[in-house]
Design a protein around this motif. Structure first.
Motif, PDB file in Angstrom:
ATOM      1  N   GLU A  51       8.391   4.925 -14.274  1.00  9.77           N
ATOM      2  CA  GLU A  51       7.895   6.100 -14.165  1.00  9.77           C
ATOM      3  C   GLU A  51       6.414   6.101 -14.592  1.00  9.77           C
ATOM      4  OE1 GLU A  51       7.491   9.786 -12.842  1.00  9.77           O
ATOM      5  OE2 GLU A  51       9.647   8.917 -12.743  1.00  9.77           O
ATOM      6  N   LYS A  52       6.230   5.237 -15.868  1.00 19.29           N
ATOM      7  CA  LYS A  52       4.370   5.318 -16.174  1.00 19.29           C
ATOM      8  C   LYS A  52       3.786   4.363 -15.021  1.00 19.29           C
ATOM      9  CE  LYS A  52       1.925   3.198 -19.854  1.00 19.29           C
ATOM     10  NZ  LYS A  52       0.839   2.834 -19.021  1.00 19.29           N
ATOM     11  N   ILE A  53       4.488   3.360 -14.653  1.00 18.02           N
ATOM     12  CA  ILE A  53       3.641   2.621 -13.377  1.00 18.02           C
ATOM     13  C   ILE A  53       3.254   3.706 -12.289  1.00 18.02           C
ATOM     14  CG2 ILE A  53       3.599   0.764 -12.065  1.00 18.02           C
ATOM     15  CD1 ILE A  53       5.328  -0.861 -14.034  1.00 18.02           C
ATOM     16  N   VAL A  54       4.207   4.387 -11.591  1.00 21.00           N
ATOM     17  CA  VAL A  54       4.008   5.182 -10.664  1.00 21.00           C
ATOM     18  C   VAL A  54       2.990   6.199 -11.055  1.00 21.00           C
ATOM     19  CG1 VAL A  54       5.438   7.074  -9.272  1.00 21.00           C
ATOM     20  CG2 VAL A  54       6.281   4.811  -9.576  1.00 21.00           C
ATOM     21  N   ALA A  55       2.883   6.707 -12.158  1.00 19.77           N
ATOM     22  CA  ALA A  55       2.189   7.862 -12.638  1.00 19.77           C
ATOM     23  C   ALA A  55       0.592   7.324 -12.522  1.00 19.77           C
ATOM     24  CB  ALA A  55       2.401   8.394 -13.906  1.00 19.77           C
ATOM     25  N   ASP A  56       0.518   5.978 -13.162  1.00 15.88           N
ATOM     26  CA  ASP A  56      -0.719   5.400 -12.950  1.00 15.88           C
ATOM     27  C   ASP A  56      -1.254   5.162 -11.598  1.00 15.88           C
ATOM     28  OD1 ASP A  56      -0.696   5.341 -15.629  1.00 15.88           O
ATOM     29  OD2 ASP A  56      -0.086   3.260 -15.913  1.00 15.88           O
ATOM     30  N   ILE A  57      -0.391   4.667 -10.666  1.00 19.54           N
ATOM     31  CA  ILE A  57      -0.691   4.334  -9.308  1.00 19.54           C
ATOM     32  C   ILE A  57      -0.999   5.637  -8.682  1.00 19.54           C
ATOM     33  CG2 ILE A  57      -0.008   3.403  -7.177  1.00 19.54           C
ATOM     34  CD1 ILE A  57       1.747   1.290  -8.634  1.00 19.54           C
ATOM     35  N   THR A  58      -0.392   6.738  -8.865  1.00 21.96           N
ATOM     36  CA  THR A  58      -0.977   7.987  -8.124  1.00 21.96           C
ATOM     37  C   THR A  58      -2.188   8.422  -8.516  1.00 21.96           C
ATOM     38  OG1 THR A  58       0.593   9.206  -9.553  1.00 21.96           O
ATOM     39  CG2 THR A  58       1.599   8.609  -7.572  1.00 21.96           C
ATOM     40  N   ASN A  59      -2.647   7.984  -9.714  1.00 26.03           N
ATOM     41  CA  ASN A  59      -3.898   8.458 -10.240  1.00 26.03           C
ATOM     42  C   ASN A  59      -5.073   7.785  -9.696  1.00 26.03           C
ATOM     43  OD1 ASN A  59      -2.838  10.766 -11.721  1.00 26.03           O
ATOM     44  ND2 ASN A  59      -2.257   9.383 -13.339  1.00 26.03           N
ATOM     45  N   LEU A  60      -5.001   6.601  -9.158  1.00 30.13           N
ATOM     46  CA  LEU A  60      -5.974   5.845  -8.385  1.00 30.13           C
ATOM     47  C   LEU A  60      -6.532   6.365  -7.352  1.00 30.13           C
ATOM     48  CD1 LEU A  60      -4.083   2.254  -8.609  1.00 30.13           C
ATOM     49  CD2 LEU A  60      -5.811   3.376 -10.192  1.00 30.13           C
ATOM     50  N   ASN A  61      -7.934   6.019  -7.107  1.00 26.55           N
ATOM     51  CA  ASN A  61      -8.364   6.412  -5.842  1.00 26.55           C
ATOM     52  C   ASN A  61      -8.391   5.363  -4.881  1.00 26.55           C
ATOM     53  OD1 ASN A  61     -10.347   4.694  -6.107  1.00 26.55           O
ATOM     54  ND2 ASN A  61     -11.992   5.738  -7.451  1.00 26.55           N
ATOM     55  N   LEU A  62      -8.682   5.703  -3.672  1.00 30.49           N
ATOM     56  CA  LEU A  62      -8.385   4.927  -2.456  1.00 30.49           C
ATOM     57  C   LEU A  62      -8.987   3.427  -2.684  1.00 30.49           C
ATOM     58  CD1 LEU A  62      -7.101   5.097   0.019  1.00 30.49           C
ATOM     59  CD2 LEU A  62      -8.970   5.813   1.124  1.00 30.49           C
ATOM     60  N   LEU A  63     -10.125   3.355  -3.277  1.00 30.90           N
ATOM     61  CA  LEU A  63     -10.810   1.886  -3.488  1.00 30.90           C
ATOM     62  C   LEU A  63     -10.046   1.335  -4.533  1.00 30.90           C
ATOM     63  CD1 LEU A  63     -14.662   2.929  -3.617  1.00 30.90           C
ATOM     64  CD2 LEU A  63     -13.283   1.903  -1.795  1.00 30.90           C
ATOM     65  N   VAL A  65      -6.792   1.548  -5.237  1.00 29.22           N
ATOM     66  CA  VAL A  65      -5.759   1.163  -4.405  1.00 29.22           C
ATOM     67  C   VAL A  65      -5.829   0.056  -3.508  1.00 29.22           C
ATOM     68  CG1 VAL A  65      -3.806   1.919  -2.714  1.00 29.22           C
ATOM     69  CG2 VAL A  65      -4.530   3.446  -4.607  1.00 29.22           C
ATOM     70  N   SER A  66      -6.925  -0.206  -2.857  1.00 25.64           N
ATOM     71  CA  SER A  66      -7.107  -1.312  -1.907  1.00 25.64           C
ATOM     72  C   SER A  66      -7.459  -2.455  -3.036  1.00 25.64           C
ATOM     73  CB  SER A  66      -8.628  -1.110  -1.079  1.00 25.64           C
ATOM     74  OG  SER A  66      -8.982  -2.248  -0.607  1.00 25.64           O
ATOM     75  N   GLU A  67      -8.139  -2.323  -4.166  1.00 25.82           N
ATOM     76  CA  GLU A  67      -8.304  -3.579  -4.887  1.00 25.82           C
ATOM     77  C   GLU A  67      -7.004  -3.989  -5.750  1.00 25.82           C
ATOM     78  OE1 GLU A  67     -10.698  -4.426  -9.092  1.00 25.82           O
ATOM     79  OE2 GLU A  67     -11.536  -2.719  -7.720  1.00 25.82           O
ATOM     80  N   LEU A  68      -6.118  -2.950  -5.972  1.00 23.84           N
ATOM     81  CA  LEU A  68      -4.596  -3.208  -6.424  1.00 23.84           C
ATOM     82  C   LEU A  68      -3.865  -4.043  -5.547  1.00 23.84           C
ATOM     83  CD1 LEU A  68      -2.685  -2.960  -8.446  1.00 23.84           C
ATOM     84  CD2 LEU A  68      -1.732  -0.890  -7.301  1.00 23.84           C
TER      85      LEU A  68
END
Length: 178
Positions: A51-63, A65-68
């Motif tokens: 749940e914490k990982i999902v919350a962290d990922i959803t808070n990322l911006n598009l750039l 997310v691309s880097e991840l």
């Protein structure tokens, strides 16, 4: 001296005692708390870590997310897959592979179309149309030839379409098979 005499229990009692111990162990294992299955339509509970990982990922911006995505591909040795942006998210396109894997349909019905004809061989073409097409008299065949481009026959087999094309091409018609 017999090794069984050292024990305070005779051999029969020892066997029954060890069986009881095994049964007691099985009973305690079977009495472990049962989990209730999750009903359909209800989301399965997620661990707090996920749940914490999902919350962290959803808070990322598009750039980010691309880097991840690039870092995960590198660390997990994943190949680059073709992606298509859909609603702001990058989604792999396996549908194209499924279409290629699906058997292609074989066309069984063809249409013979006369697109133009040679004016020098118009009379021979009219006679050929009259003989090839059932129910045509000379006047109907003449009107048919003059109304080019027109469909000669539709929904016929490939062999029949090829024969019709060959016969009409000999007398100056330009034929297309669709």
């Amino acid at each position: 001296m017999n090794s069984f005499k050292i024990l305070k229990f005779p051999l029969r009692q020892w066997r029954s005692f060890s069986r009881c111990a095994i049964l007691q162990q099985e009973v305690t294992q079977a009495a472990a708390p049962l989990t209730i299955p999750i009903p359909e339509g209800v989301d399965k509970p997620v661990s707090p870590k996920i749940e914490k990982i999902v919350a962290d990922i959803t808070n990322l911006n598009l750039l980010e997310v691309s880097e991840l995505s690039q870092v995960l591909k590198k660390r997990l040795n994943l190949p680059d897959a073709p992606v298509m942006p859909v609603g702001g998210f990058a989604v792999a396109a396996p549908a194209q592979e499924e279409e290629e894997a699906a058997p292609k349909t074989v066309k069984t019905n063809f249409t013979v179309k006369m697109t133009k004809f040679d004016d020098k061989q118009k009379v021979a073409l009219i006679k050929e149309v009259k003989s090839l097409l059932e129910g045509f008299n000379l006047v109907q065949a003449k009107k048919f030839v003059e109304s080019v481009p027109t469909i000669v026959k539709a929904d016929i087999s490939k062999d029949e379409a090829e024969k019709l094309k060959e016969a009409l091409s000999k007398v100056g018609a330009v034929i297309e098979i669709e």
